[in-house]
Design a protein around this motif. Structure first.
Motif, PDB file in Angstrom:
ATOM      1  N   LEU A   1      -3.286  12.785  36.876  1.00 54.22           N
ATOM      2  CA  LEU A   1      -1.973  13.408  36.479  1.00 54.22           C
ATOM      3  C   LEU A   1      -2.005  15.135  36.738  1.00 54.22           C
ATOM      4  CD1 LEU A   1      -1.647  12.065  32.755  1.00 54.22           C
ATOM      5  CD2 LEU A   1      -0.054  11.873  34.626  1.00 54.22           C
TER       6      LEU A   1
ATOM      7  N   GLU B   1       1.066  16.191  38.801  1.00 50.76           N
ATOM      8  CA  GLU B   1       2.138  16.960  38.164  1.00 50.76           C
ATOM      9  C   GLU B   1       1.838  18.359  37.565  1.00 50.76           C
ATOM     10  OE1 GLU B   1       3.818  14.241  35.406  1.00 50.76           O
ATOM     11  OE2 GLU B   1       2.958  12.386  36.350  1.00 50.76           O
TER      12      GLU B   1
ATOM     13  N   ALA C   1       1.469  18.113  32.689  1.00 53.94           N
ATOM     14  CA  ALA C   1       1.217  16.838  32.531  1.00 53.94           C
ATOM     15  C   ALA C   1       0.119  16.275  31.514  1.00 53.94           C
ATOM     16  CB  ALA C   1       1.262  15.928  33.664  1.00 53.94           C
TER      17      ALA C   1
ATOM     18  N   SER D   1      -0.355  16.430  28.604  1.00 55.82           N
ATOM     19  CA  SER D   1      -0.078  16.109  26.964  1.00 55.82           C
ATOM     20  C   SER D   1      -0.659  14.657  26.440  1.00 55.82           C
ATOM     21  CB  SER D   1       1.307  16.255  26.810  1.00 55.82           C
ATOM     22  OG  SER D   1       1.903  14.880  27.657  1.00 55.82           O
TER      23      SER D   1
ATOM     24  N   GLN E   1       0.865  12.365  25.028  1.00 57.02           N
ATOM     25  CA  GLN E   1       1.865  11.374  25.547  1.00 57.02           C
ATOM     26  C   GLN E   1       1.845  10.799  26.747  1.00 57.02           C
ATOM     27  OE1 GLN E   1       4.017   9.904  23.271  1.00 57.02           O
ATOM     28  NE2 GLN E   1       4.991   8.702  24.783  1.00 57.02           N
ATOM     29  N   ARG E   2       1.673  11.919  27.804  1.00 63.57           N
ATOM     30  CA  ARG E   2       1.655  11.403  29.260  1.00 63.57           C
ATOM     31  C   ARG E   2       0.007  10.917  29.404  1.00 63.57           C
ATOM     32  NH1 ARG E   2       3.451  10.132  32.595  1.00 63.57           N
ATOM     33  NH2 ARG E   2       2.959  11.626  34.487  1.00 63.57           N
TER      34      ARG E   2
END
Length: 179
Positions: A8, A12, A16, A18, A20-21
């Motif tokens: 990630l 990104e 990115a 987080s 959530q990700r």
């Protein structure tokens, strides 16, 4: 988990990282992610901690060892994950000042083989750091800010000039041979 975080980060950027990700990428519950890595900074710190460190094996010849380190660093800056990771951590430090310490630590790990290569020269710590900066700074500028390949040839010229200067300084410090 950290492999997904690295993927990630490279794709990104640090934003990115987080929970959530990471949950979406791995399926690991968000509560588990928060428990281990409550912030993107914590995830990035874990990535820096597990980043492989290159152990230099100096030959004792400052010129040869510095040339080797230039080639290794240029290759590492060109390739992922080192080049991509460094770009992402520099960008993260720009928007989150807590990341600056992680960036510094990661860069210091990249510089350590150069310091080891200079050990036989007997330079004081400040002198050694100046020499390392003279060699490495242009490579980092090319790679991180100018988005172009690190100028390997220029770095090799710098190494040759520095090795000549170090050799001359060592010769001046040696006592004269008895007659």
């Amino acid at each position: 988990m950290l492999t997904a975080a690295l993927d990630l980060l490279l794709a990104e950027g640090a934003a990115a990282l987080s929970a959530q990700r990471l949950h979406a990428a791995t399926g690991v519950s968000r509560s588990t992610i928060y428990r281990h890595w409550p912030t993107p900074h914590a995830v990035l710190a874990a990535l820096v901690e597990v980043a492989p460190r290159r152990e230099a094996t100096p030959t004792g010849d400052v010129r040869i060892d510095l040339h080797t380190e230039v080639d290794v660093l240029c290759d590492r800056l060109r390739d992922k994950p080192v080049g991509g990771f460094l770009q992402a951590i520099v960008a993260a430090a720009a928007w989150d000042s807590t990341m600056a310490g992680l960036r510094r630590r990661y860069v210091e790990d990249l510089l350590e083989p150069f310091r080891a290569a200079l050990a036989p020269a007997g330079l004081a710590s400040a002198e050694r750091d100046e020499v390392v900066s003279a060699i490495v700074s242009p490579l980092l500028l090319d790679s991180l800010l100018l988005d172009r390949p690190a100028a390997r040839g220029r770095a090799h010229q710098t190494v040759d000039a520095i090795a000549d200067d170090v050799g001359s300084a060592q010769a001046r410090r040696r006592p004269a041979a008895p007659r």
